[in-house]
Design an enzyme around this catalytic site. Structure first.
Site, PDB file in Angstrom:
ATOM      1  N   SER A   1      -7.701   6.437  32.374  1.00  0.00           N
ATOM      2  CA  SER A   1      -6.919   7.049  31.301  1.00  0.00           C
ATOM      3  C   SER A   1      -6.057   6.059  30.529  1.00  0.00           C
ATOM      4  O   SER A   1      -5.767   6.286  29.366  1.00  0.00           O
ATOM      5  CB  SER A   1      -6.035   8.150  31.875  1.00  0.00           C
ATOM      6  OG  SER A   1      -5.159   7.613  32.842  1.00  0.00           O
TER       7      SER A   1
ATOM      8  N   HIS B   1     -11.236  12.576  32.277  1.00  0.00           N
ATOM      9  CA  HIS B   1     -11.204  12.038  30.911  1.00  0.00           C
ATOM     10  C   HIS B   1     -12.608  11.821  30.350  1.00  0.00           C
ATOM     11  O   HIS B   1     -12.795  10.959  29.490  1.00  0.00           O
ATOM     12  CB  HIS B   1     -10.404  10.734  30.870  1.00  0.00           C
ATOM     13  CG  HIS B   1      -8.926  10.936  30.869  1.00  0.00           C
ATOM     14  ND1 HIS B   1      -8.212  11.305  29.745  1.00  0.00           N
ATOM     15  CD2 HIS B   1      -8.020  10.866  31.862  1.00  0.00           C
ATOM     16  CE1 HIS B   1      -6.936  11.437  30.058  1.00  0.00           C
ATOM     17  NE2 HIS B   1      -6.790  11.172  31.324  1.00  0.00           N
TER      18      HIS B   1
ATOM     19  N   LYS C   1      -8.203  19.323  29.794  1.00  0.00           N
ATOM     20  CA  LYS C   1      -8.295  18.286  28.769  1.00  0.00           C
ATOM     21  C   LYS C   1      -9.334  18.707  27.723  1.00  0.00           C
ATOM     22  O   LYS C   1      -9.063  19.605  26.931  1.00  0.00           O
ATOM     23  CB  LYS C   1      -8.591  16.936  29.429  1.00  0.00           C
ATOM     24  CG  LYS C   1      -7.371  16.463  30.235  1.00  0.00           C
ATOM     25  CD  LYS C   1      -7.503  15.076  30.818  1.00  0.00           C
ATOM     26  CE  LYS C   1      -6.172  14.603  31.362  1.00  0.00           C
ATOM     27  NZ  LYS C   1      -6.087  14.561  32.820  1.00  0.00           N
TER      28      LYS C   1
HETATM   29  C1  LIG Z   1      -5.284  14.757  34.012  1.00  0.00           C
HETATM   30  C2  LIG Z   1      -5.929  14.267  35.238  1.00  0.00           C
HETATM   31  C3  LIG Z   1      -5.855  14.993  36.424  1.00  0.00           C
HETATM   32  C4  LIG Z   1      -5.027  16.247  36.561  1.00  0.00           C
HETATM   33  O1  LIG Z   1      -5.649  17.322  35.987  1.00  0.00           O
HETATM   34  P1  LIG Z   1      -4.905  18.752  36.022  1.00  0.00           P
HETATM   35  O2  LIG Z   1      -6.005  19.737  35.947  1.00  0.00           O
HETATM   36  O3  LIG Z   1      -3.998  18.769  34.842  1.00  0.00           O
HETATM   37  O4  LIG Z   1      -4.155  18.820  37.308  1.00  0.00           O
HETATM   38  C5  LIG Z   1      -6.544  14.513  37.522  1.00  0.00           C
HETATM   39  N1  LIG Z   1      -7.251  13.369  37.460  1.00  0.00           N
HETATM   40  C6  LIG Z   1      -7.320  12.631  36.332  1.00  0.00           C
HETATM   41  C7  LIG Z   1      -8.128  11.379  36.307  1.00  0.00           C
HETATM   42  C8  LIG Z   1      -6.653  13.054  35.191  1.00  0.00           C
HETATM   43  O5  LIG Z   1      -6.695  12.307  34.087  1.00  0.00           O
END
Ligand SMILES: *Cc1c(COP(=O)(O)O)cnc(C)c1O
Length: 415
Positions: free
Chosen positions: A190, A218, A249
């Site tokens: 990320s 991501h 996301k």
């Molecule tokens: C955003 C993210 C998460 C968390 O996701 P949520 O569903 O908001 O808990 C987990 N792993 C990665 C790599 C992320 O970028």
């Protein structure tokens, strides 16, 4: 008095320490739905400002898509607001299983189990499938939620240098005697927007009889020619044993996550994963929205194709303007500024120009690697990117960093 002044002082002191370190986080209130154009109140109490959002994980522009909103309304009407139960008591509706099957189809795996979030998926999966006879070997830059999940698990933990396959191989040799081995990585990282070398990792895992875990939060929905994720991009669909991902996301941006992969592993999670067993089910309204998102993505690749074109346009524009970028081809485009204060000032000036993009600095990224992380969305149009580019150039000129190398920027601003 239970909450004594001494207790209060303890916290006030710690909070002051965070403030003094310049890493105090402040929320910015958005007074509109999530989209390319948003209205922001910042600082708190100031009048609303219309800005272009360059920092959401809304990669496919589906967070406020009318079809998704409509499907969510229909789900709300037909299945109600909440389930008031965890999955295994009375919190599983037909649509929860329907979503699990659709995610399985989309990711090309054997089975899927939903979790309240991807953070919960990562928190639950390792403990559910590993014991102290096993080992977890993770990339050094994996997401914080994976680190927490590994902490909750009794298996041995070791790491390999970021995306360094020689180092990974050494660690696989070192732990050859363990009962089960799991190699753990993010699909797309990320902070830098780089992609894990899943093809090489699959080969190594086959050679050393290890499982491969990929967190594709991501990536899911837009990486790979049909958006299935990093495994599609790297040509190893069907070969990843455990994929975790989020619906928070690209896949609508509301909430929820899952573990998808080998059916025995999914079943182990259903029996043992604590966030699955002890936290409430995903709300029907969200399940209905994600089902619609997957229908949209299974129908055609229009949105991820548009995202790819916009990303190319954005990277090319910034490069030609003379900014230092992190190499890569994902919609995460970090503009490197190296110095933390410069990153903060740059972000503030961009905001004044109507561009919302956040500065990242230590401890979120390594010391001396401060940056503005921009994220492109299929909800953007070329005119958004042109306006953002003009603002970046204006602010870049102000700080005299256009066409300057990393060394020159560091010489001018320090680390
Ligand atoms: C955003 C993210 C998460 C968390 O996701 P949520 O569903 O908001 O808990 C987990 N792993 C990665 C790599 C992320 O970028």
């Amino acid at each position: 008095m239970a909450y004594s002044n001494k207790i209060r002082e303890t916290y006030l002191e710690q909070l002051k320490g965070i403030q003094d370190a310049g890493i105090f986080k402040q929320e910015r209130f958005i007074h509109s739905s999530q989209a390319a154009d948003i209205e922001v109140e910042f600082p708190t109490g100031s009048s609303l400002k219309k800005v272009i959002n360059m920092c959401a994980n809304n990669y496919l522009g589906l967070s406020s898509h009318p079809d998704v909103v409509k499907a969510a309304h229909e789900g709300l009407d037909s299945r109600g607001y909440g389930m008031s139960s965890v999955r295994f008591i009375c919190g599983t509706q037909d649509i929860h299983r329907e979503l699990e099957n659709k995610v399985t189809e989309f990711l090309g795996t054997e089975d899927t189990i939903l979790f309240p979030s991807c953070m919960d998926a990562n928190a639950g999966v390792f403990e559910a499938i590993l014991t102290d006879e096993d080992v977890m070997i993770s990339d050094r830059l994996v997401h914080a939620s994976i680190i927490d999940g590994m902490r909750l698990c009794g298996a041995l933990h070791d790491t390999f240098k970021h995306s360094n396959m020689d180092h990974l191989e050494k660690k696989l040799q070192l732990h050859a005697d363990k009962r089960l081995k799991v190699v753990i990585t993010d699909g797309v990282f990320s902070m830098d927007g780089d992609t894990a070398k899943l093809d090489e990792m699959v080969d190594l895992c086959e050679k050393y009889d290890a499982m491969l875990f990929v967190d594709d939060s991501h990536s899911s929905g837009f990486i790979g020619t049909t958006g299935r994720g990093t495994h599609e991009k790297c040509g190893v669909m069907g070969k990843i044993d455990i994929i975790t991902t989020t619906f928070g996301k690209a896949l609508g941006g509301a909430s929820g996550g899952c573990v998808s992969g080998r059916k025995e592993i999914v079943e182990m999670c259903r029996q043992k994963a604590r966030p699955y067993l002890f936290s409430n089910t995903i709300a029907p309204v969200v399940v209905s929205g994600v089902l619609k998102v997957l229908d949209i993505l299974l129908a055609n690749t229009e949105r991820r194709d548009k995202l790819e074109k916009l990303t190319e346009y954005w990277r090319k524009g910034l490069t030609e303007a003379g900014f230092v970028l992190k190499d890569g081809d994902t919609p995460i485009v970090p503009v490197m500024l190296f110095n933390a204060k410069l990153a903060q000032d740059f972000s503030k000036d961009l905001y004044d120009e109507g561009i919302y993009a956040i500065g990242f600095f230590f401890p979120v990224v390594p010391n001396g690697a401060a940056r503005i992380r921009t994220q492109i969305s299929a909800g953007h149009e070329i005119h958004h990117l042109d306006k953002a580019l003009a603002a970046f150039i204006k602010v870049g000129k102000k700080y005299d960093i256009l066409g300057k190398s990393k060394q020159e920027i560091i010489a001018a601003y320090g680390l």
